[in-house]
Design a protein around this motif. Structure first.
Motif, PDB file in Angstrom:
ATOM      1  N   UNK A 192      47.595  29.987  29.424  1.00  0.00           N
ATOM      2  CA  UNK A 192      48.712  31.292  28.564  1.00  0.00           C
ATOM      3  C   UNK A 192      49.166  31.733  28.896  1.00  0.00           C
ATOM      4  N   UNK A 193      49.693  32.791  28.841  1.00  0.00           N
ATOM      5  CA  UNK A 193      50.074  33.519  29.958  1.00  0.00           C
ATOM      6  C   UNK A 193      50.555  35.123  27.941  1.00  0.00           C
ATOM      7  N   UNK A 194      50.308  36.153  29.577  1.00  0.00           N
ATOM      8  CA  UNK A 194      50.879  37.254  28.232  1.00  0.00           C
ATOM      9  C   UNK A 194      50.252  38.771  29.933  1.00  0.00           C
ATOM     10  N   UNK A 195      49.757  39.424  29.427  1.00  0.00           N
ATOM     11  CA  UNK A 195      49.157  41.046  28.830  1.00  0.00           C
ATOM     12  C   UNK A 195      48.497  41.799  29.280  1.00  0.00           C
ATOM     13  N   UNK A 196      47.800  42.225  30.402  1.00  0.00           N
ATOM     14  CA  UNK A 196      46.790  42.371  29.797  1.00  0.00           C
ATOM     15  C   UNK A 196      46.648  44.682  30.064  1.00  0.00           C
ATOM     16  N   UNK A 197      45.375  44.708  29.721  1.00  0.00           N
ATOM     17  CA  UNK A 197      45.423  46.780  30.092  1.00  0.00           C
ATOM     18  C   UNK A 197      44.116  47.161  30.951  1.00  0.00           C
ATOM     19  N   UNK A 198      44.321  47.708  31.573  1.00  0.00           N
ATOM     20  CA  UNK A 198      42.570  48.121  31.797  1.00  0.00           C
ATOM     21  C   UNK A 198      42.503  49.652  32.059  1.00  0.00           C
ATOM     22  N   UNK A 199      40.901  50.458  32.297  1.00  0.00           N
ATOM     23  CA  UNK A 199      41.286  51.768  32.783  1.00  0.00           C
ATOM     24  C   UNK A 199      41.605  51.567  34.597  1.00  0.00           C
ATOM     25  N   UNK A 200      42.633  52.237  35.064  1.00  0.00           N
ATOM     26  CA  UNK A 200      42.922  52.070  36.258  1.00  0.00           C
ATOM     27  C   UNK A 200      41.260  52.403  37.746  1.00  0.00           C
ATOM     28  N   UNK A 201      41.084  51.903  38.298  1.00  0.00           N
ATOM     29  CA  UNK A 201      40.402  52.320  39.090  1.00  0.00           C
ATOM     30  C   UNK A 201      39.912  52.914  39.529  1.00  0.00           C
ATOM     31  N   UNK A 202      41.635  53.780  40.846  1.00  0.00           N
ATOM     32  CA  UNK A 202      41.499  54.966  41.553  1.00  0.00           C
ATOM     33  C   UNK A 202      42.414  56.431  40.661  1.00  0.00           C
ATOM     34  N   UNK A 203      43.169  56.400  39.698  1.00  0.00           N
ATOM     35  CA  UNK A 203      43.968  56.896  38.647  1.00  0.00           C
ATOM     36  C   UNK A 203      42.909  57.391  37.414  1.00  0.00           C
ATOM     37  N   UNK A 204      43.507  58.210  37.019  1.00  0.00           N
ATOM     38  CA  UNK A 204      42.930  58.159  35.336  1.00  0.00           C
ATOM     39  C   UNK A 204      44.459  58.389  34.174  1.00  0.00           C
ATOM     40  N   UNK A 205      44.098  56.643  34.027  1.00  0.00           N
ATOM     41  CA  UNK A 205      45.334  56.134  33.361  1.00  0.00           C
ATOM     42  C   UNK A 205      44.897  54.746  32.987  1.00  0.00           C
ATOM     43  N   UNK A 206      45.443  54.352  32.106  1.00  0.00           N
ATOM     44  CA  UNK A 206      45.757  52.691  32.041  1.00  0.00           C
ATOM     45  C   UNK A 206      46.179  52.164  32.829  1.00  0.00           C
ATOM     46  N   UNK A 207      46.226  51.074  33.182  1.00  0.00           N
ATOM     47  CA  UNK A 207      47.253  50.471  33.995  1.00  0.00           C
ATOM     48  C   UNK A 207      47.231  48.925  33.189  1.00  0.00           C
ATOM     49  N   UNK A 208      48.290  48.700  33.569  1.00  0.00           N
ATOM     50  CA  UNK A 208      48.694  47.554  33.077  1.00  0.00           C
ATOM     51  C   UNK A 208      49.105  46.040  33.692  1.00  0.00           C
ATOM     52  N   UNK A 209      49.371  44.773  33.267  1.00  0.00           N
ATOM     53  CA  UNK A 209      50.044  43.672  34.501  1.00  0.00           C
ATOM     54  C   UNK A 209      50.304  42.712  33.898  1.00  0.00           C
ATOM     55  N   UNK A 210      51.110  41.408  33.752  1.00  0.00           N
ATOM     56  CA  UNK A 210      50.738  40.549  34.262  1.00  0.00           C
ATOM     57  C   UNK A 210      49.558  39.640  33.797  1.00  0.00           C
ATOM     58  N   UNK A 211      49.384  38.977  33.301  1.00  0.00           N
ATOM     59  CA  UNK A 211      47.873  37.713  33.627  1.00  0.00           C
ATOM     60  C   UNK A 211      48.472  36.259  33.075  1.00  0.00           C
ATOM     61  N   UNK A 212      47.792  35.363  33.231  1.00  0.00           N
ATOM     62  CA  UNK A 212      48.306  33.801  32.503  1.00  0.00           C
ATOM     63  C   UNK A 212      46.497  33.086  32.370  1.00  0.00           C
ATOM     64  N   UNK A 213      46.260  32.361  31.714  1.00  0.00           N
ATOM     65  CA  UNK A 213      45.548  32.009  32.042  1.00  0.00           C
ATOM     66  C   UNK A 213      45.027  30.359  31.807  1.00  0.00           C
TER      67      UNK A 213
END
Length: 192
Positions: free
Chosen positions: A47-68
């Motif tokens: 599978x391939x897709x996108x994920x979103x999480x809280x950023x580790x450094x900035x106070x924002x949400x971060x997104x990245x491509x992902x696969x499984x």
């Protein structure tokens, strides 16, 4: 002397085991015909897709491509155990990947090949990389290696193209330190 009866019992069981089959036509001393291994019930997919999480450094949400990459075994027609490798890409210079295990319930909707699925399990994620911070106009780089285990809860749909090939869409939420959501679409193969 006390070991002799245990040894004798173990040897007796070992000698009698080939004769304990319920099928009376089985002959323990005749080599059975070689057969291909029975892989019924095993499945796998990508599978391939996108994920979103809280950023580790900035106070924002971060997104990245992902696969499984996933694989599992159907215990029954509706219940299976599944293992997965997640590659969640890079966020804020950290490469994130991990492995997980889950129980999956797959419920057919009608007779047209569609089904809904739900899963519960756990994922161990690893983050590693070099993080750069600016302190008083100086850039400070530090190596980061972090592991965390979180609960996985997910749901989605699956469509059977034929008896072997399937298309799967799903949303998975991984709780804990990473607290991320992953949406993916993929293809799977089952050895039914």
């Amino acid at each position: 002397m006390k070991l002799f009866p245990k040894w004798l019992a173990a040897a007796s069981l070992g000698l009698l085991a080939p004769f304990s089959y319920a099928d009376s036509s089985y002959d323990a001393f005749v080599s059975p015909e070689k057969k291909a291994p029975d892989l019924t019930g095993f499945y796998g997919g990508l599978s391939a897709g996108i994920y979103q999480t809280d950023c580790f450094i900035a106070d924002d949400s971060c997104r990245s491509g992902a696969w499984k990459l996933y694989g599992g075994y159907d215990i029954t027609e509706k219940v299976s155990l599944e293992l997965a490798y997640h590659n969640l890409g890079t966020i804020e210079d950290l490469d994130i990947s991990g492995t997980g295990a889950s129980g999956v319930v797959n419920l057919p909707v009608g007779k047209n090949g569609f089904s809904v699925l739900g899963k519960v399990g756990a994922v161990k994620l690893n983050a590693k990389g070099t993080v750069k911070n600016v302190v008083d106009t100086q850039v400070i780089a530090s190596e980061v290696k972090k592991s965390a285990t979180g609960m996985l809860i997910g749901g989605g749909t699956e469509y059977e193209i034929d008896n072997n090939w399937k298309i799967r869409t799903e949303y998975e939420h991984i709780g804990g330190d990473y607290n991320l959501g992953l949406f993916s679409i993929g293809v799977g193969y089952s050895s039914l």
